[in-house]
Motif scaffolding. Structure first.
Motif, PDB file in Angstrom:
ATOM      1  N   VAL A 152      -8.585 -11.764 -14.725  1.00  0.00           N
ATOM      2  CA  VAL A 152      -7.270 -12.448 -14.768  1.00  0.00           C
ATOM      3  C   VAL A 152      -6.275 -11.394 -15.106  1.00  0.00           C
ATOM      4  O   VAL A 152      -5.198 -11.339 -14.382  1.00  0.00           O
ATOM      5  N   LEU A 153      -6.583 -10.224 -15.773  1.00  0.00           N
ATOM      6  CA  LEU A 153      -5.528  -9.254 -15.893  1.00  0.00           C
ATOM      7  C   LEU A 153      -5.060  -8.583 -14.631  1.00  0.00           C
ATOM      8  O   LEU A 153      -3.796  -8.364 -14.528  1.00  0.00           O
ATOM      9  N   GLN A 176     -14.453 -11.294 -17.511  1.00  0.00           N
ATOM     10  CA  GLN A 176     -13.690 -12.342 -16.985  1.00  0.00           C
ATOM     11  C   GLN A 176     -12.076 -12.184 -17.203  1.00  0.00           C
ATOM     12  O   GLN A 176     -11.269 -12.473 -16.376  1.00  0.00           O
ATOM     13  N   ASP A 177     -11.660 -11.644 -18.274  1.00  0.00           N
ATOM     14  CA  ASP A 177     -10.700 -11.465 -18.929  1.00  0.00           C
ATOM     15  C   ASP A 177      -9.705  -9.966 -17.784  1.00  0.00           C
ATOM     16  O   ASP A 177      -8.676 -10.239 -17.421  1.00  0.00           O
ATOM     17  N   THR A 196     -10.175  -1.914 -17.856  1.00  0.00           N
ATOM     18  CA  THR A 196      -9.071  -2.675 -18.454  1.00  0.00           C
ATOM     19  C   THR A 196      -7.874  -2.124 -18.786  1.00  0.00           C
ATOM     20  O   THR A 196      -6.799  -2.542 -18.581  1.00  0.00           O
ATOM     21  N   PHE A 216      -0.881  -5.774 -23.304  1.00  0.00           N
ATOM     22  CA  PHE A 216      -2.041  -5.930 -22.815  1.00  0.00           C
ATOM     23  C   PHE A 216      -2.888  -4.361 -23.191  1.00  0.00           C
ATOM     24  O   PHE A 216      -4.144  -4.431 -23.464  1.00  0.00           O
ATOM     25  N   GLU A 239     -16.911 -12.173 -21.473  1.00  0.00           N
ATOM     26  CA  GLU A 239     -15.806 -12.480 -21.658  1.00  0.00           C
ATOM     27  C   GLU A 239     -14.874 -11.503 -21.415  1.00  0.00           C
ATOM     28  O   GLU A 239     -13.682 -11.721 -20.742  1.00  0.00           O
ATOM     29  N   ALA A 240     -14.753 -10.207 -21.735  1.00  0.00           N
ATOM     30  CA  ALA A 240     -14.055  -9.192 -21.125  1.00  0.00           C
ATOM     31  C   ALA A 240     -13.971  -8.899 -19.741  1.00  0.00           C
ATOM     32  O   ALA A 240     -13.065  -8.676 -19.029  1.00  0.00           O
ATOM     33  N   ARG A 266      -3.719  -5.226 -26.925  1.00  0.00           N
ATOM     34  CA  ARG A 266      -5.069  -6.263 -26.936  1.00  0.00           C
ATOM     35  C   ARG A 266      -6.343  -5.406 -26.484  1.00  0.00           C
ATOM     36  O   ARG A 266      -7.289  -5.842 -27.038  1.00  0.00           O
ATOM     37  N   THR A 267      -6.248  -4.951 -25.399  1.00  0.00           N
ATOM     38  CA  THR A 267      -7.364  -4.201 -24.765  1.00  0.00           C
ATOM     39  C   THR A 267      -8.029  -3.403 -26.009  1.00  0.00           C
ATOM     40  O   THR A 267      -9.263  -3.556 -26.303  1.00  0.00           O
TER      41      THR A 267
END
Length: 96
Positions: free
Chosen positions: A65-66, A61-62, A16, A32, A58-59, A35-36
């Motif tokens: 998207v990222l 899935q994020d 991430t 980002f 959730e991470a 946020r990460t």
């Protein structure tokens, strides 16, 4: 599914963070990355195993998207900001 191992969480964190750093836009990249770090600090502080599992899911899935967002941002990055690299002219495109 079982609680994610420490190694799984660290691998997700590094993926991430690497993806967040790949944004060409300065503001998106810094947002980002920040946020990460915040998300994974909260995962690290969590004691409840089921909550850690849901946060991990959730991470993941994020991250998907990222990754898509980073690709689009690299295609349409826009102009470089003056704060990014003072030795380069402000009007230089980031995708050149």
């Amino acid at each position: 599914m079982a609680t994610p191992s420490r190694q799984m969480i660290l691998n997700l964190y590094s993926s991430t963070l690497r993806t967040a750093k790949s944004f060409s836009s300065y503001n998106f990249r810094n947002y980002f990355v920040r946020r990460t770090r915040d998300v994974f600090r909260s995962i690290q502080a969590e004691k409840d195993a089921s909550r850690v599992q849901s946060m991990y899911t959730e991470a993941v899935q994020d991250l998907a998207v990222l990754r898509r967002s980073a690709i689009v941002n690299q295609l349409y990055g826009g102009w470089r900001l003056a704060v990014e690299d003072p030795s380069k002219p402000v009007l230089e495109r980031s995708d050149n």
